[in-house]
Design a protein around this motif. Sequence first.
Motif, mmCIF file in Angstrom:
data_model
loop_
_atom_site.group_PDB
_atom_site.id
_atom_site.type_symbol
_atom_site.label_atom_id
_atom_site.label_comp_id
_atom_site.label_asym_id
_atom_site.label_seq_id
_atom_site.Cartn_x
_atom_site.Cartn_y
_atom_site.Cartn_z
ATOM 1 N N ASN A 118 0.891 -1.239 0.229
ATOM 2 C CA ASN A 118 -0.076 -0.094 0.095
ATOM 3 C C ASN A 118 0.997 1.113 -0.078
ATOM 4 O O ASN A 118 1.098 1.899 1.015
ATOM 5 N N PRO A 119 1.359 1.721 -1.165
ATOM 6 C CA PRO A 119 2.336 2.885 -1.274
ATOM 7 C C PRO A 119 2.054 4.016 -0.752
ATOM 8 O O PRO A 119 2.799 4.830 -0.316
ATOM 9 N N LYS A 120 0.759 4.098 -0.730
ATOM 10 C CA LYS A 120 0.193 5.738 -0.096
ATOM 11 C C LYS A 120 -0.818 5.460 1.116
ATOM 12 O O LYS A 120 -2.212 5.674 0.771
ATOM 13 N N PRO A 121 -0.489 4.742 2.008
ATOM 14 C CA PRO A 121 -1.568 4.519 3.177
ATOM 15 C C PRO A 121 -2.107 5.881 3.929
ATOM 16 O O PRO A 121 -1.282 6.826 3.860
ATOM 17 N N SER A 122 -3.110 5.784 4.206
ATOM 18 C CA SER A 122 -3.781 6.766 5.073
ATOM 19 C C SER A 122 -3.309 6.657 6.712
ATOM 20 O O SER A 122 -2.720 5.789 6.745
ATOM 21 N N GLU A 123 -3.547 7.862 7.336
ATOM 22 C CA GLU A 123 -3.063 7.768 8.647
ATOM 23 C C GLU A 123 -3.802 6.421 9.478
ATOM 24 O O GLU A 123 -2.996 5.702 10.181
ATOM 25 N N ALA A 124 -5.387 6.433 9.241
ATOM 26 C CA ALA A 124 -5.899 5.350 9.937
ATOM 27 C C ALA A 124 -5.239 4.026 9.190
ATOM 28 O O ALA A 124 -5.201 3.042 10.357
ATOM 29 N N GLU A 125 -4.981 3.904 8.231
ATOM 30 C CA GLU A 125 -4.321 2.557 7.873
ATOM 31 C C GLU A 125 -3.028 2.057 8.430
ATOM 32 O O GLU A 125 -2.732 1.185 8.541
ATOM 33 N N ILE A 126 -2.054 3.123 8.350
ATOM 34 C CA ILE A 126 -0.870 3.120 8.950
ATOM 35 C C ILE A 126 -1.078 2.658 10.630
ATOM 36 O O ILE A 126 -0.525 1.569 10.996
ATOM 37 N N ARG A 127 -2.006 3.340 11.338
ATOM 38 C CA ARG A 127 -2.348 3.000 12.611
ATOM 39 C C ARG A 127 -2.890 1.409 12.591
ATOM 40 O O ARG A 127 -2.504 0.779 13.684
ATOM 41 N N HIS A 128 -3.719 1.102 11.993
ATOM 42 C CA HIS A 128 -4.202 -0.169 11.884
ATOM 43 C C HIS A 128 -3.073 -1.288 11.588
ATOM 44 O O HIS A 128 -3.205 -2.264 12.454
ATOM 45 N N TYR A 129 -2.108 -0.941 10.858
ATOM 46 C CA TYR A 129 -1.352 -1.756 10.334
ATOM 47 C C TYR A 129 -0.259 -2.154 11.421
ATOM 48 O O TYR A 129 0.413 -3.353 11.535
ATOM 49 N N LEU A 130 -0.066 -1.125 12.189
ATOM 50 C CA LEU A 130 0.846 -1.155 13.203
ATOM 51 C C LEU A 130 0.440 -1.771 14.722
ATOM 52 O O LEU A 130 1.084 -1.408 15.664
ATOM 53 N N GLU A 131 -0.922 -2.282 14.577
ATOM 54 C CA GLU A 131 -1.402 -2.728 15.680
ATOM 55 C C GLU A 131 -0.667 -3.762 16.463
ATOM 56 O O GLU A 131 -0.656 -4.017 17.598
ATOM 57 N N GLY A 132 0.248 -4.435 15.581
ATOM 58 C CA GLY A 132 1.388 -5.512 16.239
ATOM 59 C C GLY A 132 2.395 -5.107 16.778
ATOM 60 O O GLY A 132 3.389 -5.929 17.100
ATOM 61 N N ASN A 133 2.769 -3.750 16.390
ATOM 62 C CA ASN A 133 4.103 -3.202 17.073
ATOM 63 C C ASN A 133 3.765 -2.315 18.215
ATOM 64 O O ASN A 133 3.232 -1.072 18.102
ATOM 65 N N LEU A 134 4.212 -2.543 19.166
ATOM 66 C CA LEU A 134 4.248 -1.845 20.300
ATOM 67 C C LEU A 134 5.759 -0.834 20.567
ATOM 68 O O LEU A 134 6.483 -1.136 20.322
ATOM 69 N N CYS A 135 5.339 0.589 20.683
ATOM 70 C CA CYS A 135 6.401 1.673 21.112
ATOM 71 C C CYS A 135 6.078 2.057 22.448
ATOM 72 O O CYS A 135 4.794 2.731 22.753
ATOM 73 N N ARG A 136 6.823 1.971 23.511
ATOM 74 C CA ARG A 136 6.517 2.787 24.789
ATOM 75 C C ARG A 136 7.088 4.006 24.974
ATOM 76 O O ARG A 136 6.941 4.528 26.150
ATOM 77 N N CYS A 137 7.578 4.402 23.987
ATOM 78 C CA CYS A 137 8.211 5.976 24.205
ATOM 79 C C CYS A 137 7.544 6.841 23.447
ATOM 80 O O CYS A 137 7.097 8.035 23.897
ATOM 81 N N THR A 138 7.268 6.583 22.293
ATOM 82 C CA THR A 138 6.750 7.920 21.404
ATOM 83 C C THR A 138 5.384 8.531 21.369
ATOM 84 O O THR A 138 5.076 9.374 20.972
ATOM 85 N N GLY A 139 4.574 7.343 21.784
ATOM 86 C CA GLY A 139 2.976 7.654 21.583
ATOM 87 C C GLY A 139 2.405 7.464 20.182
ATOM 88 O O GLY A 139 1.357 7.910 19.791
#
Lengths: 161, 259
Positions: A118-139
């Motif tokens: 998906n070369p041009k994902p929307s913000e919502a698509e990016i957030r959904h795709y990253l459901e399995g990646n946790l970051c405890r620093c950046t928010g």
Amino acid sequence: MAKVSMTVNGKAASGEAEGRMLLSSFLREELGLTGTHVGCDTSQCGACVVHVDGKAVKACTMLAMEAEGSEVSTIEGQANADGSLNVIQQAFQDHHGLQCGFCTPGMVMSAAALLKDNPKPSEAEIRHYLEGNLCRCTGYHNIVKAIMAASGQDVSSIAAE
Amino acid sequence: MYEFEFEKPSTIAEAVAALADEDAQALGGGQTLIPTLKQRLAMPSKLVSLAGIAEMKGVSIADGVLTMGGGATHAEVAADACAPLAALAANIGDPAVRNRGTLGGSLANNDPAADYPAAMLALKSTIVTNAREIAGDDFFQGLFETALEEGEIITSVRCEIPEAANYQKFAQPASRFALAGVFVAKYADGVRVAVTGASEEGVFRWSEAEAALSANFAPDALAGISVDAGSMIADLHGSKEYRAHLVAVLAKRAVAALA
């Protein structure tokens, strides 16, 4: 123990593994590729995401022997040929998409998998795709912004925290 | 993990032979089994990976029937199945889990909060194994229990494509398993409603809702109908009454999405 062979970042690689050896352990301990991080070891955090035959997978939840004969890509293979950061890595730097950096290898590998499909994902698509990646620093805001930027999109509308 | 041997056969016949050994265990995508092994909750002598079996791959639609290999990953189901099931598969776990986890592995595990079992009951499924065909209605037998015999492998699954269908899931936000999930499928001969995640008995068909919707396919047809809260799961995520309420709301949402 048995010999396990695969192609890692374009080069033939092999090592010894028991049946129970995880792909994450094989990469880190047998091949010395410690860029693949093990955060939770329970398939939740995504720090260990690598690509196997072009698909993002959690290397802590796959056995090394399952990857026999596969093409594996890790964070070590992401930089450009001259050693400079690739587009996604550079965007993470430019947009402060990391703080401690522990989750970053998995974030970059997941981002690369997303942008391939998906070369041009929307913000919502990016957030959904990253459901399995946790970051405890950046928010997450700057990670999302970095991925938007890496895909050549305007990032001015994304929250700036 | 305890030690085990690893085998990766390339045909169903070889896999069946490999699984004949005592304490051998089939490995689908490992997205449940590997975490289970890490916790030393299982001690197989041998894992038999089903990932190298070409005849268990693929998702196709022909003559109103959806056929999916037991080795199809959630990502493949999300890409190639009929729309309601594709949407369900696209919301299992996360992308990396969907690239490894398989349909057959999930069905054989029959986690009471998994999504697929609801679809299998609603979509008139047939579970095909190396030995026989099992009607979806007979396959699920309570929490983590199925009709599968020791060493039996789900080779493919067939579903009858409905006129319309919709799955509504209330996801537990950390695990993304269903706190409750309701799959509604409308066929020419009636409506099927299956509920996962909610009951202490595992996935079930909600016959009262099926009768009401078969007579009048509208959200209002479900007014005043509810599942028995006494048989619902209670845990730290929600009480019995909460889950019973969710089931009714999700069923209405599924019908509303199709009306």
